[in-house]
Scaffold this motif. Structure first.
Motif, PDB file in Angstrom:
ATOM      1  N   GLY A  81       0.791  -1.229   0.000  1.00 42.92           N
ATOM      2  CA  GLY A  81       0.000   0.000   0.000  1.00 42.92           C
ATOM      3  C   GLY A  81       0.818   1.270   0.000  1.00 42.92           C
ATOM      4  N   ILE A  82       2.122   1.184   0.252  1.00 42.59           N
ATOM      5  CA  ILE A  82       2.982   2.354   0.257  1.00 42.59           C
ATOM      6  C   ILE A  82       3.749   2.402  -1.059  1.00 42.59           C
ATOM      7  N   TYR A  83       3.727   3.555  -1.701  1.00 40.90           N
ATOM      8  CA  TYR A  83       4.407   3.690  -2.989  1.00 40.90           C
ATOM      9  C   TYR A  83       5.361   4.879  -2.961  1.00 40.90           C
ATOM     10  N   GLY A  84       6.345   4.826  -3.850  1.00 43.03           N
ATOM     11  CA  GLY A  84       7.254   5.955  -4.037  1.00 43.03           C
ATOM     12  C   GLY A  84       8.394   6.045  -3.058  1.00 43.03           C
ATOM     13  N   THR A  85       8.511   5.112  -2.136  1.00 44.90           N
ATOM     14  CA  THR A  85       9.546   5.232  -1.105  1.00 44.90           C
ATOM     15  C   THR A  85      10.943   4.938  -1.643  1.00 44.90           C
ATOM     16  N   GLU A  86      11.020   4.319  -2.822  1.00 48.35           N
ATOM     17  CA  GLU A  86      12.331   3.994  -3.380  1.00 48.35           C
ATOM     18  C   GLU A  86      12.934   5.149  -4.171  1.00 48.35           C
ATOM     19  N   ARG A  87      12.179   6.229  -4.351  1.00 48.94           N
ATOM     20  CA  ARG A  87      12.636   7.341  -5.183  1.00 48.94           C
ATOM     21  C   ARG A  87      13.788   8.102  -4.529  1.00 48.94           C
ATOM     22  N   GLU A  88      14.621   8.676  -5.379  1.00 49.10           N
ATOM     23  CA  GLU A  88      15.665   9.563  -4.892  1.00 49.10           C
ATOM     24  C   GLU A  88      15.051  10.930  -4.617  1.00 49.10           C
ATOM     25  N   MET A  89      15.371  11.489  -3.472  1.00 50.20           N
ATOM     26  CA  MET A  89      14.870  12.803  -3.070  1.00 50.20           C
ATOM     27  C   MET A  89      15.703  13.269  -1.892  1.00 50.20           C
ATOM     28  N   THR A  90      15.521  14.516  -1.517  1.00 48.51           N
ATOM     29  CA  THR A  90      16.185  15.045  -0.324  1.00 48.51           C
ATOM     30  C   THR A  90      15.121  15.499   0.655  1.00 48.51           C
ATOM     31  N   LEU A  91      15.161  14.934   1.852  1.00 48.30           N
ATOM     32  CA  LEU A  91      14.213  15.282   2.904  1.00 48.30           C
ATOM     33  C   LEU A  91      14.926  16.157   3.933  1.00 48.30           C
ATOM     34  N   ILE A 117      12.718   3.985   5.686  1.00 46.31           N
ATOM     35  CA  ILE A 117      11.701   3.767   4.659  1.00 46.31           C
ATOM     36  C   ILE A 117      12.118   4.456   3.365  1.00 46.31           C
ATOM     37  N   PHE A 118      12.716   5.640   3.475  1.00 42.95           N
ATOM     38  CA  PHE A 118      13.225   6.354   2.293  1.00 42.95           C
ATOM     39  C   PHE A 118      14.739   6.152   2.236  1.00 42.95           C
ATOM     40  N   LYS A 119      15.148   4.933   1.979  1.00 42.57           N
ATOM     41  CA  LYS A 119      16.555   4.576   2.095  1.00 42.57           C
ATOM     42  C   LYS A 119      17.406   5.095   0.943  1.00 42.57           C
ATOM     43  N   ASN A 120      16.784   5.499  -0.164  1.00 41.50           N
ATOM     44  CA  ASN A 120      17.544   6.065  -1.284  1.00 41.50           C
ATOM     45  C   ASN A 120      17.582   7.585  -1.246  1.00 41.50           C
ATOM     46  N   ALA A 121      17.032   8.167  -0.206  1.00 35.89           N
ATOM     47  CA  ALA A 121      16.972   9.622  -0.087  1.00 35.89           C
ATOM     48  C   ALA A 121      18.152  10.156   0.715  1.00 35.89           C
ATOM     49  N   GLU A 136       1.446  12.581  -4.488  1.00 36.01           N
ATOM     50  CA  GLU A 136       1.750  12.092  -5.830  1.00 36.01           C
ATOM     51  C   GLU A 136       3.156  11.504  -5.897  1.00 36.01           C
ATOM     52  N   VAL A 137       4.064  12.035  -5.104  1.00 36.74           N
ATOM     53  CA  VAL A 137       5.431  11.515  -5.064  1.00 36.74           C
ATOM     54  C   VAL A 137       5.464  10.201  -4.283  1.00 36.74           C
ATOM     55  N   SER A 138       4.910  10.214  -3.067  1.00 36.15           N
ATOM     56  CA  SER A 138       4.850   9.014  -2.231  1.00 36.15           C
ATOM     57  C   SER A 138       3.888   9.256  -1.084  1.00 36.15           C
ATOM     58  N   ASN A 139       2.928   8.347  -0.911  1.00 39.28           N
ATOM     59  CA  ASN A 139       2.032   8.507   0.237  1.00 39.28           C
ATOM     60  C   ASN A 139       2.738   8.195   1.551  1.00 39.28           C
TER      61      ASN A 139
END
Length: 397
Positions: A36-46, A268-272, A363-366
């Motif tokens: 049910g969780i999407y987008g968590t693999e994306r590269e981003m900066t938090l 969860i956002f391990k590529n960020a 839209e990026v990740s819930n």
């Protein structure tokens, strides 16, 4: 309306039982996929800031060591590859921030509790600035007392004998929290009597029996099906020999730190990239863990917010969200409807902009929008933020 991630999809990841010594040495298992969780693999900066971190919550007879238990919020802004915050000096000009102020802080943007802050024109400008740059936000919103109490239900439904109740645990937790808040001092007395969260195995049945009797004594005027399910579950659960998540803990220590929530976001956002405001306590807590993405160390840094405007704006975002989610918890459904209908023009625009920022983030990740709170609070959020028609049970409470 975005589909917001909640604690029911992360319950195992965040449970006390899962925070083992092995995890303290090696943490990349935290990044596993969650349905049910999407987008968590994306590269981003938090970028991060936090509010209402009470550090530790301890039980003292019929009261807690912290007088206030406002919602803990960890969050900030999100930049995708190629995105930029824009000219921060130009933003400072629009906010009329004096050169002597070293950084943008929430207190320079808005004052007071949520409804007053929502009317700040400066706050509207900050949120509009983020929206114009198409910059999203992220947050983890924790109702502290809900987090403490939910282990009672989770421990019961974890037993094979009560597996049929597992699909309804969200509703069961919601009802137990609602009833506990009707007479919190006496509920705390029960917890203290049984050394919560380290309930002796030989006293398990007595503890559950007292919780059941408390539920009966504080029975709501308008019970629903979930309320009756809770009563029946507690009646049957007196036969349990232990509560799986409420043994081998430290008596009276309800929360020993908020490190697991930081770990949640990071792993969860391990590529960020994760950029946090300097905070010695948090740095010391996270230093206990080896945070790896495969064979590579996760990208985590602590910075001085004076030099990082993205963290400064994260302070503004989190300052607003901390007030907002506490306001949602403490305000009755009918009052939320009344207040929403009477928003000033500025309040309405600011609320709409907050909703748009949440939508572009979804839209990026819930997974960027994560709640550990009750179903009732999520419903109330839908009512105030999105104008959704309330569930009848909320109006009757």
């Amino acid at each position: 309306m975005p589909r917001i991630a909640d604690e029911f999809e992360y319950r195992f990841f965040l449970s006390r039982a899962y925070m083992t010594d092995k995890i303290e040495r090696q943490a990349d298992v935290f990044g596993q996929h969650h349905p049910g969780i999407y987008g968590t693999e994306r590269e981003m900066t938090l970028y991060y800031d936090e509010t209402n971190n009470i550090r530790k919550l301890r039980l003292r007879e019929n009261h807690l060591n912290a007088a206030k238990q406002d919602n803990f919020v960890l969050g900030g802004i999100v930049l995708l590859p190629g995105q930029s915050l824009g000219d921060i000096h130009e933003l400072r000009k629009t906010l009329y921030i004096q050169p002597s102020a070293k950084e943008i802080k929430f207190d320079l943007i808005a004052k007071g509790a949520f409804m007053e802050a929502l009317g700040s024109e400066k706050l509207e400008r900050v949120l509009k600035w983020l929206l114009d740059q198409d910059i999203g936000i992220h947050y983890l919103n924790v109702n502290v007392l809900h987090w403490v109490i939910l282990d009672i239900i989770e421990s019961i439904v974890a037993d094979d004998e009560f597996a049929e109740s597992l699909p309804f645990q969200a509703e069961l937790k919601n009802e137990l929290h609602y009833i506990a808040m009707r007479d919190l001092p006496n509920f705390l007395v029960i917890m203290q009597t049984y050394a919560f969260p380290d309930i002796p195995r030989e006293r398990t049945g007595d503890f559950i029996r007292e919780v059941r009797d408390f539920v009966r004594a504080n029975w709501p005027k308008n019970p629903n099906l979930a309320t009756m399910m809770l009563r029946d579950l507690l009646t049957k659960a007196v036969s349990l020999n232990e509560l799986a998540f409420l043994v081998n803990e430290q008596s009276g220590q309800l929360i020993d730190g908020f490190d697991r929530f930081f770990l949640n976001r990071i792993c969860i956002f391990k590529n960020a990239r994760h950029i946090l405001d300097e905070e010695k306590t948090v740095q010391a807590e996270l230093a206990r863990f080896r945070l790896m993405n495969g064979k590579e160390a996760m990208d985590i840094s602590f910075v001085d917010s004076i030099n990082v405007p993205e963290v400064q704006l994260s302070d503004v975002v989190v300052g607003l969200l901390g007030r907002y989610f506490t306001f949602i918890e403490n305000t009755h459904c009918s009052e939320l409807i009344r207040l929403r209908a009477n928003l000033t023009a500025t309040q309405k625009r600011t609320l709409e902009t907050l909703g748009k920022l949440i939508s572009i983030s979804d839209e990026v990740s819930n997974g960027l929008l994560f709640h550990v709170t009750t179903l009732d609070s999520n419903y109330k959020n839908d009512i105030f933020l999105w104008g959704i028609t309330p569930s009848p049970h909320l109006l009757q409470r």
